[in-house]
Design a protein around this motif. Structure first.
Motif, PDB file in Angstrom:
ATOM      1  N   THR A 116       0.843  -1.518  -0.463  1.00 47.04           N
ATOM      2  CA  THR A 116       0.008  -0.299  -0.427  1.00 47.04           C
ATOM      3  C   THR A 116       0.723   1.205  -0.164  1.00 47.04           C
ATOM      4  OG1 THR A 116      -0.405   0.372   2.376  1.00 47.04           O
ATOM      5  CG2 THR A 116      -1.613  -1.282   1.622  1.00 47.04           C
ATOM      6  N   PRO A 117       0.629   2.626  -0.056  1.00 49.15           N
ATOM      7  CA  PRO A 117       1.102   3.789   0.203  1.00 49.15           C
ATOM      8  C   PRO A 117       1.602   4.027   1.106  1.00 49.15           C
ATOM      9  CG  PRO A 117      -1.109   4.373  -1.743  1.00 49.15           C
ATOM     10  CD  PRO A 117      -0.774   2.693  -0.905  1.00 49.15           C
ATOM     11  N   LYS A 118       1.073   3.539   2.287  1.00 49.07           N
ATOM     12  CA  LYS A 118       1.379   3.642   3.645  1.00 49.07           C
ATOM     13  C   LYS A 118       2.180   3.169   3.959  1.00 49.07           C
ATOM     14  CE  LYS A 118      -0.595   3.547   8.482  1.00 49.07           C
ATOM     15  NZ  LYS A 118      -1.434   3.683   9.341  1.00 49.07           N
ATOM     16  N   GLN A 119       2.175   1.765   2.974  1.00 52.49           N
ATOM     17  CA  GLN A 119       3.102   0.321   3.293  1.00 52.49           C
ATOM     18  C   GLN A 119       4.670   0.852   2.887  1.00 52.49           C
ATOM     19  OE1 GLN A 119       1.588  -2.578   2.530  1.00 52.49           O
ATOM     20  NE2 GLN A 119       0.839  -4.237   4.311  1.00 52.49           N
ATOM     21  N   ARG A 120       4.870   1.409   1.988  1.00 53.01           N
ATOM     22  CA  ARG A 120       6.082   2.150   1.532  1.00 53.01           C
ATOM     23  C   ARG A 120       6.051   3.305   1.737  1.00 53.01           C
ATOM     24  NH1 ARG A 120       3.974   0.616  -3.583  1.00 53.01           N
ATOM     25  NH2 ARG A 120       2.219   2.837  -3.833  1.00 53.01           N
ATOM     26  N   PHE A 121       5.514   4.403   2.077  1.00 51.98           N
ATOM     27  CA  PHE A 121       5.910   5.337   2.920  1.00 51.98           C
ATOM     28  C   PHE A 121       7.017   5.419   4.087  1.00 51.98           C
ATOM     29  CE2 PHE A 121       5.775   8.919   6.101  1.00 51.98           C
ATOM     30  CZ  PHE A 121       6.460  10.007   5.626  1.00 51.98           C
ATOM     31  N   ILE A 122       6.397   3.834   4.892  1.00 50.99           N
ATOM     32  CA  ILE A 122       6.724   3.491   5.909  1.00 50.99           C
ATOM     33  C   ILE A 122       8.536   2.631   5.862  1.00 50.99           C
ATOM     34  CG2 ILE A 122       6.785   2.114   7.731  1.00 50.99           C
ATOM     35  CD1 ILE A 122       3.590   2.398   8.158  1.00 50.99           C
ATOM     36  N   GLU A 123       8.378   2.167   5.066  1.00 52.72           N
ATOM     37  CA  GLU A 123       9.603   1.420   4.295  1.00 52.72           C
ATOM     38  C   GLU A 123      10.411   2.511   3.803  1.00 52.72           C
ATOM     39  OE1 GLU A 123      10.742  -1.657   3.406  1.00 52.72           O
ATOM     40  OE2 GLU A 123       9.408  -2.226   5.150  1.00 52.72           O
ATOM     41  N   GLU A 124      10.349   3.469   3.084  1.00 51.84           N
ATOM     42  CA  GLU A 124      11.303   4.617   2.917  1.00 51.84           C
ATOM     43  C   GLU A 124      12.049   5.311   3.353  1.00 51.84           C
ATOM     44  OE1 GLU A 124       9.345   7.068   0.268  1.00 51.84           O
ATOM     45  OE2 GLU A 124       8.824   6.014  -1.611  1.00 51.84           O
ATOM     46  N   TYR A 125      11.461   5.196   5.088  1.00 51.63           N
ATOM     47  CA  TYR A 125      11.896   6.598   6.052  1.00 51.63           C
ATOM     48  C   TYR A 125      12.480   5.632   7.126  1.00 51.63           C
ATOM     49  CZ  TYR A 125      10.632  10.180   3.147  1.00 51.63           C
ATOM     50  OH  TYR A 125      10.424  10.858   2.460  1.00 51.63           O
ATOM     51  N   ALA A 126      14.124   5.739   7.237  1.00 43.74           N
ATOM     52  CA  ALA A 126      14.643   5.650   9.086  1.00 43.74           C
ATOM     53  C   ALA A 126      13.608   5.744   9.772  1.00 43.74           C
ATOM     54  CB  ALA A 126      15.565   6.099   9.045  1.00 43.74           C
ATOM     55  N   VAL A 127      13.203   6.538  10.146  1.00 41.96           N
ATOM     56  CA  VAL A 127      12.332   7.340  11.436  1.00 41.96           C
ATOM     57  C   VAL A 127      11.010   7.186  10.737  1.00 41.96           C
ATOM     58  CG1 VAL A 127      11.307   8.656  12.683  1.00 41.96           C
ATOM     59  CG2 VAL A 127      14.088   7.673  12.576  1.00 41.96           C
ATOM     60  N   ILE A 128       9.912   7.285  11.509  1.00 47.98           N
ATOM     61  CA  ILE A 128       8.531   6.967  11.095  1.00 47.98           C
ATOM     62  C   ILE A 128       8.140   7.874  12.778  1.00 47.98           C
ATOM     63  CG2 ILE A 128       6.285   6.741  11.469  1.00 47.98           C
ATOM     64  CD1 ILE A 128       7.817   6.276   8.287  1.00 47.98           C
ATOM     65  N   VAL A 129       7.231   8.810  12.526  1.00 46.75           N
ATOM     66  CA  VAL A 129       6.331   9.429  13.739  1.00 46.75           C
ATOM     67  C   VAL A 129       5.218   9.354  13.097  1.00 46.75           C
ATOM     68  CG1 VAL A 129       6.183  11.813  15.500  1.00 46.75           C
ATOM     69  CG2 VAL A 129       8.386  11.269  14.967  1.00 46.75           C
ATOM     70  N   LYS A 130       3.979   9.138  14.282  1.00 43.82           N
ATOM     71  CA  LYS A 130       2.893   9.092  13.996  1.00 43.82           C
ATOM     72  C   LYS A 130       2.214  10.288  15.135  1.00 43.82           C
ATOM     73  CE  LYS A 130       2.829   4.541  13.205  1.00 43.82           C
ATOM     74  NZ  LYS A 130       2.367   3.000  13.719  1.00 43.82           N
ATOM     75  N   GLN A 131       0.906  11.029  14.269  1.00 40.84           N
ATOM     76  CA  GLN A 131       0.535  11.906  15.225  1.00 40.84           C
ATOM     77  C   GLN A 131      -1.017  12.090  14.364  1.00 40.84           C
ATOM     78  OE1 GLN A 131       4.069  14.870  15.843  1.00 40.84           O
ATOM     79  NE2 GLN A 131       3.047  16.107  15.120  1.00 40.84           N
ATOM     80  N   ASP A 132      -1.799  12.860  15.852  1.00 37.90           N
ATOM     81  CA  ASP A 132      -2.684  13.466  14.867  1.00 37.90           C
ATOM     82  C   ASP A 132      -2.551  14.801  15.033  1.00 37.90           C
ATOM     83  OD1 ASP A 132      -4.719  10.594  15.790  1.00 37.90           O
ATOM     84  OD2 ASP A 132      -4.732  11.572  17.825  1.00 37.90           O
ATOM     85  N   VAL A 133      -3.784  15.244  14.096  1.00 34.52           N
ATOM     86  CA  VAL A 133      -3.765  16.697  13.352  1.00 34.52           C
ATOM     87  C   VAL A 133      -4.217  16.950  14.736  1.00 34.52           C
ATOM     88  CG1 VAL A 133      -4.213  17.622  11.997  1.00 34.52           C
ATOM     89  CG2 VAL A 133      -3.378  16.113  10.999  1.00 34.52           C
ATOM     90  N   ILE A 134      -4.135  18.076  15.162  1.00 34.83           N
ATOM     91  CA  ILE A 134      -4.932  18.862  16.073  1.00 34.83           C
ATOM     92  C   ILE A 134      -5.467  20.478  15.320  1.00 34.83           C
ATOM     93  CG2 ILE A 134      -3.481  17.955  17.959  1.00 34.83           C
ATOM     94  CD1 ILE A 134      -1.910  21.035  18.061  1.00 34.83           C
ATOM     95  N   TRP A 135      -7.068  20.300  15.949  1.00 32.23           N
ATOM     96  CA  TRP A 135      -7.460  20.900  15.151  1.00 32.23           C
ATOM     97  C   TRP A 135      -6.810  22.611  15.712  1.00 32.23           C
ATOM     98  CZ3 TRP A 135     -11.130  22.342  12.683  1.00 32.23           C
ATOM     99  CH2 TRP A 135     -12.509  23.647  12.872  1.00 32.23           C
ATOM    100  N   GLY A 136      -5.624  22.868  16.144  1.00 31.75           N
ATOM    101  CA  GLY A 136      -5.399  24.228  16.574  1.00 31.75           C
ATOM    102  C   GLY A 136      -4.540  24.083  15.242  1.00 31.75           C
ATOM    103  N   ASP A 137      -4.049  23.508  14.165  1.00 30.71           N
ATOM    104  CA  ASP A 137      -3.035  23.628  13.611  1.00 30.71           C
ATOM    105  C   ASP A 137      -3.608  24.042  11.665  1.00 30.71           C
ATOM    106  OD1 ASP A 137      -0.917  22.710  14.959  1.00 30.71           O
ATOM    107  OD2 ASP A 137      -1.583  20.954  14.618  1.00 30.71           O
ATOM    108  N   MET A 138      -4.585  24.171  12.172  1.00 25.25           N
ATOM    109  CA  MET A 138      -6.042  24.695  11.266  1.00 25.25           C
ATOM    110  C   MET A 138      -5.433  26.014  11.010  1.00 25.25           C
ATOM    111  SD  MET A 138      -7.419  21.538   9.958  1.00 25.25           S
ATOM    112  CE  MET A 138      -9.170  22.630   9.957  1.00 25.25           C
ATOM    113  N   ASP A 139      -5.868  26.949   9.274  1.00 28.24           N
ATOM    114  CA  ASP A 139      -6.245  27.885   8.921  1.00 28.24           C
ATOM    115  C   ASP A 139      -7.211  28.201   8.916  1.00 28.24           C
ATOM    116  OD1 ASP A 139      -5.904  27.444   6.710  1.00 28.24           O
ATOM    117  OD2 ASP A 139      -3.860  27.256   6.533  1.00 28.24           O
ATOM    118  N   ALA A 140      -7.863  29.459   7.897  1.00 29.93           N
ATOM    119  CA  ALA A 140      -8.697  29.957   7.999  1.00 29.93           C
ATOM    120  C   ALA A 140      -8.879  29.373   6.477  1.00 29.93           C
ATOM    121  CB  ALA A 140      -8.631  31.252   7.524  1.00 29.93           C
TER     122      ALA A 140
END
Length: 148
Positions: free
Chosen positions: A2-26
């Motif tokens: 899957t695209p996600k599996q391929r992404f995980i394979e490509e990088y030495a380090v992976i950080v998972k986080q939720d997008v938070i409401w306060g990071d959105m703009d107008a």
């Protein structure tokens, strides 16, 4: 794969986080400046896994970000969970270039990619310096472990 599996394979380090409401703009998506925080989160996770911070505390020699850039590929909005990847693209005597990626689970696609040039710096002498051998070995081991 899957695209996600391929992404995980490509990088030495992976950080998972939720997008938070306060990071959105107008415009109802994550503001462009937030991506640089995402990159920093992944860079710091990479440094944690390679002993950069304890080495810096002991020696006053450590990384300093010299430049960074981001290419936005797809908008990300709340709610979403993202994966942030980091890897070293190239390394020289005194500096290295990190590549970053931000993957949106909601859209199953690469939302952004970027680079940062990091210089090794002697904070006592206020000048750039060679990357310590111990750190270089740790970088290489982390990257190699991901590709086996």
């Amino acid at each position: 794969m899957t695209p996600k599996q391929r992404f995980i394979e490509e990088y030495a380090v992976i950080v998972k986080q939720d997008v938070i409401w306060g990071d959105m703009d107008a415009f109802n998506h994550v503001n462009n400046t937030v991506y640089f925080r995402y990159f920093e989160d992944a860079r710091m996770a990479f440094f944690e896994k390679t002993g950069v911070m304890p080495h810096m505390e002991a020696t006053n020699i450590g990384p300093i970000l010299a430049s960074t850039q981001c290419q936005f590929r797809a908008p990300v909005s709340f709610p979403d969970r993202i994966l942030i990847g980091a890897r070293i693209k190239e390394i020289s005597e005194k500096r290295f270039t990190m590549e970053y990626g931000v993957f949106s689970e909601q859209h199953e696609t690469l939302a952004a990619k970027g680079e940062g040039m990091v210089v090794y710096y002697n904070y006592k002498l206020n000048e750039s310096c060679e990357i310590p051998d111990e750190i270089r070995v740790n970088f290489n081991q982390l990257q190699a472990a991901k590709h086996h």
